[in-house]
Design a protein around this motif. Sequence first.
Motif, mmCIF file in Angstrom:
data_model
loop_
_atom_site.group_PDB
_atom_site.id
_atom_site.type_symbol
_atom_site.label_atom_id
_atom_site.label_comp_id
_atom_site.label_asym_id
_atom_site.label_seq_id
_atom_site.Cartn_x
_atom_site.Cartn_y
_atom_site.Cartn_z
ATOM 1 N N UNK A 4 -5.270 -6.850 -10.883
ATOM 2 C CA UNK A 4 -5.248 -5.494 -10.358
ATOM 3 C C UNK A 4 -6.660 -4.987 -10.108
ATOM 4 N N UNK A 5 -6.807 -4.204 -9.051
ATOM 5 C CA UNK A 5 -8.030 -3.464 -8.804
ATOM 6 C C UNK A 5 -7.664 -1.994 -8.763
ATOM 7 N N UNK A 161 -3.075 -3.827 4.199
ATOM 8 C CA UNK A 161 -1.839 -3.309 3.612
ATOM 9 C C UNK A 161 -0.808 -4.424 3.446
ATOM 10 N N UNK A 162 -0.078 -4.394 2.335
ATOM 11 C CA UNK A 162 0.979 -5.372 2.089
ATOM 12 C C UNK A 162 1.953 -4.791 1.077
ATOM 13 N N UNK A 163 3.199 -4.673 1.478
ATOM 14 C CA UNK A 163 4.235 -4.184 0.565
ATOM 15 C C UNK A 163 5.589 -4.704 1.008
ATOM 16 N N UNK A 186 -8.016 -8.580 -0.617
ATOM 17 C CA UNK A 186 -7.570 -7.440 -1.407
ATOM 18 C C UNK A 186 -6.389 -6.799 -0.675
ATOM 19 N N UNK A 187 -5.252 -6.679 -1.347
ATOM 20 C CA UNK A 187 -4.104 -6.009 -0.730
ATOM 21 C C UNK A 187 -4.037 -4.568 -1.231
ATOM 22 N N UNK A 188 -3.562 -3.692 -0.361
ATOM 23 C CA UNK A 188 -3.433 -2.279 -0.724
ATOM 24 C C UNK A 188 -2.098 -1.749 -0.195
ATOM 25 N N UNK A 239 1.591 -13.607 -4.797
ATOM 26 C CA UNK A 239 0.805 -14.458 -3.900
ATOM 27 C C UNK A 239 -0.474 -14.931 -4.581
ATOM 28 N N UNK A 240 -0.590 -16.224 -4.752
ATOM 29 C CA UNK A 240 -1.804 -16.784 -5.351
ATOM 30 C C UNK A 240 -3.003 -16.596 -4.428
ATOM 31 N N UNK A 241 -2.742 -16.412 -3.131
ATOM 32 C CA UNK A 241 -3.840 -16.235 -2.168
ATOM 33 C C UNK A 241 -4.558 -14.900 -2.329
ATOM 34 N N UNK A 242 -3.862 -13.921 -2.900
ATOM 35 C CA UNK A 242 -4.445 -12.581 -3.044
ATOM 36 C C UNK A 242 -5.324 -12.525 -4.288
ATOM 37 N N UNK A 243 -6.561 -12.074 -4.090
ATOM 38 C CA UNK A 243 -7.509 -11.991 -5.208
ATOM 39 C C UNK A 243 -7.345 -10.711 -6.013
ATOM 40 N N UNK A 244 -7.132 -9.592 -5.316
ATOM 41 C CA UNK A 244 -6.962 -8.311 -5.998
ATOM 42 C C UNK A 244 -5.871 -7.487 -5.323
ATOM 43 N N UNK A 245 -5.026 -6.891 -6.149
ATOM 44 C CA UNK A 245 -4.007 -5.958 -5.678
ATOM 45 C C UNK A 245 -4.502 -4.560 -6.052
ATOM 46 N N UNK A 246 -4.883 -3.789 -5.056
ATOM 47 C CA UNK A 246 -5.459 -2.465 -5.296
ATOM 48 C C UNK A 246 -4.340 -1.452 -5.537
ATOM 49 N N UNK A 247 -4.403 -0.781 -6.683
ATOM 50 C CA UNK A 247 -3.393 0.236 -7.010
ATOM 51 C C UNK A 247 -4.084 1.548 -7.356
ATOM 52 N N UNK A 248 -3.522 2.621 -6.854
ATOM 53 C CA UNK A 248 -4.006 3.948 -7.208
ATOM 54 C C UNK A 248 -3.019 4.599 -8.161
ATOM 55 N N UNK A 249 -3.511 5.448 -9.034
ATOM 56 C CA UNK A 249 -2.632 6.126 -9.993
ATOM 57 C C UNK A 249 -2.967 7.615 -10.043
#
Length: 290
Positions: A4-5, A161-163, A186-188, A239-249
């Motif tokens: 996670x990022x 973006x990816x969802x 990085x996916x967002x 996805x192993x290809x994704x390095x960071x999944x960016x999440x906002x809270x």
Amino acid sequence: MSKLGLGTAQFGYKYGIANTSGKIKKFDAKNILLQAKKESIDLIDTAVSYGKSEKVIGDSGLKDFRIVSKLPTLPMNIKDIDKWLEQNVQRSLLNLNQASLYGLLVHRSKNLLGKNGKKLISSLENLKNSGLVEKIGVSIYDPSELNNVMKLTKIDIVQAPLNIVDRRFEISGWLSKLHEEKVEIHSRSVFLQGLLLLSQNKIPKKFGRWSNIFEKFFLYLKKNKVNALEACLSYPLSFSEIDKVIVGVDNINQLKKLIKISQNNLLKYDFSFMTSNDQMLINPFNWEKL
């Protein structure tokens, strides 16, 4: 390190359709950062356009994060791109209380593809060579943007973006291709700005034209006894290809829930029925037109 990022748009302004509490207060933002650090989240995503987000991060006094920031839109009649770029980076570093950035992204790919694109790329590469920035990259809104961007220079980071609704990055093949080319990914927009986390009766009426998709979504969640948070997060994390999944809270409790989900053995859910290419749904910039 966590996959996670931490996205920080909420540190600077009210962000997200599901946000009912507004901009995060400084004290709460620091606690969120402390929790992130405690849970081995090592990357923070921010931007000049996120209000005072950079300043809030810098004022927290916390170090040891890898920080990725994004440039503002390149002015139309810019005369000195080198000077403009250096001023923006130095301002970000001052606000962030950092000596350098892990990543610097162009916030709009059109800035790279326009008449000043070559000069901007040259300036970015010089900045990278100077040591003020470790990696340079681009934030995209449609995978098709990469067809031209990737021909221009060596891009280190791509944020996209990816969802479970917007799967263009996967289906287009760009996710695999970038990974093969050793580009950091990085996916967002994991929760589509929070739309996918709203309860069924809270989804605004303007999204009624996609009611069939949402009805199937809630039925699937109920049938499989899974909550929306886990369902949405499991997709990019798979996805192993994704390095960071960016999440906002919006608060520290949300972060704790996301961390807990990411640490579990995630099940793979089949939400292929949610897939849509309708730009009015998958691109939040268009929601005001609904």
